[in-house]
Design a protein around this motif. Sequence first.
Motif, PDB file in Angstrom:
ATOM      1  N   ILE A 189      -5.318  -5.812   4.171  1.00  0.00           N
ATOM      2  CA  ILE A 189      -5.488  -6.299   2.799  1.00  0.00           C
ATOM      3  C   ILE A 189      -4.987  -7.739   2.675  1.00  0.00           C
ATOM      4  O   ILE A 189      -5.631  -8.589   2.062  1.00  0.00           O
ATOM      5  CB  ILE A 189      -4.717  -5.420   1.794  1.00  0.00           C
ATOM      6  CG1 ILE A 189      -5.307  -4.015   1.801  1.00  0.00           C
ATOM      7  CG2 ILE A 189      -4.770  -6.029   0.400  1.00  0.00           C
ATOM      8  CD1 ILE A 189      -4.688  -3.112   0.782  1.00  0.00           C
ATOM      9  N   GLU A 238      -7.488 -10.093   4.277  1.00  0.00           N
ATOM     10  CA  GLU A 238      -8.716 -10.182   3.474  1.00  0.00           C
ATOM     11  C   GLU A 238      -8.478 -10.983   2.194  1.00  0.00           C
ATOM     12  O   GLU A 238      -9.296 -11.811   1.810  1.00  0.00           O
ATOM     13  CB  GLU A 238      -9.202  -8.777   3.084  1.00  0.00           C
ATOM     14  CG  GLU A 238      -9.894  -8.045   4.220  1.00  0.00           C
ATOM     15  CD  GLU A 238     -10.211  -6.582   3.858  1.00  0.00           C
ATOM     16  OE1 GLU A 238     -10.689  -5.872   4.744  1.00  0.00           O
ATOM     17  OE2 GLU A 238      -9.945  -6.171   2.691  1.00  0.00           O
ATOM     18  N   SER A 243      -6.503  -3.128  -3.085  1.00  0.00           N
ATOM     19  CA  SER A 243      -7.400  -2.012  -2.823  1.00  0.00           C
ATOM     20  C   SER A 243      -6.706  -0.696  -3.116  1.00  0.00           C
ATOM     21  O   SER A 243      -5.510  -0.546  -2.872  1.00  0.00           O
ATOM     22  CB  SER A 243      -7.843  -2.040  -1.359  1.00  0.00           C
ATOM     23  OG  SER A 243      -8.460  -0.824  -1.016  1.00  0.00           O
ATOM     24  N   TYR A 244      -7.465   0.264  -3.656  1.00  0.00           N
ATOM     25  CA  TYR A 244      -6.918   1.608  -3.867  1.00  0.00           C
ATOM     26  C   TYR A 244      -7.108   2.470  -2.627  1.00  0.00           C
ATOM     27  O   TYR A 244      -6.427   3.457  -2.443  1.00  0.00           O
ATOM     28  CB  TYR A 244      -7.617   2.284  -5.050  1.00  0.00           C
ATOM     29  CG  TYR A 244      -7.305   1.638  -6.381  1.00  0.00           C
ATOM     30  CD1 TYR A 244      -6.042   1.789  -6.957  1.00  0.00           C
ATOM     31  CD2 TYR A 244      -8.267   0.908  -7.066  1.00  0.00           C
ATOM     32  CE1 TYR A 244      -5.756   1.205  -8.183  1.00  0.00           C
ATOM     33  CE2 TYR A 244      -7.986   0.330  -8.283  1.00  0.00           C
ATOM     34  CZ  TYR A 244      -6.729   0.482  -8.843  1.00  0.00           C
ATOM     35  OH  TYR A 244      -6.447  -0.096 -10.046  1.00  0.00           O
ATOM     36  N   MET A 245      -8.055   2.059  -1.762  1.00  0.00           N
ATOM     37  CA  MET A 245      -8.442   2.902  -0.633  1.00  0.00           C
ATOM     38  C   MET A 245      -7.740   2.503   0.663  1.00  0.00           C
ATOM     39  O   MET A 245      -7.286   3.342   1.418  1.00  0.00           O
ATOM     40  CB  MET A 245      -9.962   2.804  -0.393  1.00  0.00           C
ATOM     41  CG  MET A 245     -10.793   2.908  -1.651  1.00  0.00           C
ATOM     42  SD  MET A 245     -10.604   4.530  -2.402  1.00  0.00           S
ATOM     43  CE  MET A 245     -11.830   5.409  -1.452  1.00  0.00           C
ATOM     44  N   GLU A 246      -7.691   1.217   0.908  1.00  0.00           N
ATOM     45  CA  GLU A 246      -7.175   0.723   2.185  1.00  0.00           C
ATOM     46  C   GLU A 246      -5.672   1.000   2.306  1.00  0.00           C
ATOM     47  O   GLU A 246      -4.919   0.723   1.386  1.00  0.00           O
ATOM     48  CB  GLU A 246      -7.454  -0.782   2.281  1.00  0.00           C
ATOM     49  CG  GLU A 246      -6.979  -1.437   3.555  1.00  0.00           C
ATOM     50  CD  GLU A 246      -7.538  -0.780   4.818  1.00  0.00           C
ATOM     51  OE1 GLU A 246      -8.770  -0.717   4.939  1.00  0.00           O
ATOM     52  OE2 GLU A 246      -6.735  -0.323   5.652  1.00  0.00           O
ATOM     53  N   THR A 279       0.842  -1.200   0.000  1.00  0.00           N
ATOM     54  CA  THR A 279       0.000   0.000   0.000  1.00  0.00           C
ATOM     55  C   THR A 279       0.874   1.245   0.000  1.00  0.00           C
ATOM     56  O   THR A 279       0.394   2.358   0.077  1.00  0.00           O
ATOM     57  CB  THR A 279      -0.890   0.044   1.268  1.00  0.00           C
ATOM     58  OG1 THR A 279      -0.052  -0.121   2.411  1.00  0.00           O
ATOM     59  CG2 THR A 279      -1.918  -1.060   1.244  1.00  0.00           C
ATOM     60  N   TYR A 292      -6.252  -9.682  -5.825  1.00  0.00           N
ATOM     61  CA  TYR A 292      -6.966  -8.918  -4.810  1.00  0.00           C
ATOM     62  C   TYR A 292      -6.108  -7.753  -4.363  1.00  0.00           C
ATOM     63  O   TYR A 292      -4.894  -7.882  -4.213  1.00  0.00           O
ATOM     64  CB  TYR A 292      -7.288  -9.807  -3.602  1.00  0.00           C
ATOM     65  CG  TYR A 292      -8.097  -9.105  -2.545  1.00  0.00           C
ATOM     66  CD1 TYR A 292      -9.483  -9.052  -2.627  1.00  0.00           C
ATOM     67  CD2 TYR A 292      -7.468  -8.476  -1.470  1.00  0.00           C
ATOM     68  CE1 TYR A 292     -10.226  -8.390  -1.671  1.00  0.00           C
ATOM     69  CE2 TYR A 292      -8.210  -7.812  -0.501  1.00  0.00           C
ATOM     70  CZ  TYR A 292      -9.594  -7.770  -0.614  1.00  0.00           C
ATOM     71  OH  TYR A 292     -10.336  -7.112   0.333  1.00  0.00           O
TER      72      TYR A 292
END
Length: 297
Positions: free
Chosen positions: A172, A175, A163-166, A140, A161
């Motif tokens: 991540i 998950e 995420s752009y937000m987390e 991230t 898998y």
Amino acid sequence: KMVLAQLGGSISRALAQMSNATVVDEKVIAECLNEISRALLQSDVQFKMVRDMQSNIKRIVDLESLAAGANKRRIIQQAVFSELCNMLDPGKPSFTPKKAKPSVVMFVGLQGSGKTTTCTKYAYYHQQKGFKPSLVCADTFRAGAFDQLKQNATKARIPFYGSYMESDPVKIAVEGVERFREEKSDLIIVDTSGRHKQEAALFEEMRQVAEATKPDLVIFVMDGSIGQAAFDQAHAFKQSASVGAVIITKMDGHAKGGGALSAVAATKSPVIFIGTGEHIDEFEVFDVKPFVSRLLG
Ligand code: GDP
């Protein structure tokens, strides 16, 4: 392969020079060993490893040449071969994923080492063997890391898998691993951050991701051309995550081979693959004996 071939060439020349000598005495053997040591040092093998290797060979030669009529040339040639093999073989095989039995494999390494590329290569290699691999982007830190993994994965048709937000890599990773366990992936690959600055924070992050995802194997990815820095870098990663295998990248470029020897020594883990180009299939299984044979020509 170019520069690697130079190491093999120098060692072979040293051995050939010895073979040309009429009498193989102490002096000829010492000269040969010095030549070989010089070649290894020039190939970025750590000084201490070279010194150990030199004394190991000397011991073998001294012992075995006591036998009447022993062929010293053969003894020294075999000693060099087996010493190089020993340096590359930590003596215990790494964990290997089994089909239909879910494993988690976490990748660690500095930014720019080729980690993300290598995650996809590793996934693709196993997909070709009938596995159901998946990729989790737990980096991230670097903007664009998820996009890069997504692109690579999409091209190779491997589920991914991220995420752009987390912003929490541990969240991540957990998950992603959960998601792919539910989807019956048998090889869940977790790519991690590799930022250069704040190394203490990076190592703490690696420790947390490992603790949360409980990987069956942690693979340390190292750029083969980093030279003498290899030992310390590998050692630092070994201490933060329990590295169980090494992949050396960019062996098609300026890698001199010494980095591989140092990484094995520092992590006490085997090299399992080498990267030989930017493309997804430029990836080779690493086998010690054929590698050393090829090296020595
Ligand atoms: P990361 O920051 O560690 O994730 O590194 P990347 O996977 O983004 O790779 C950094 C650069 O090295 C990219 O340009 C890759 O294409 C390149 N690269 C990775 N592996 C190899 C390799 O085995 N050979 C060559 N020539 N380039 C490689």
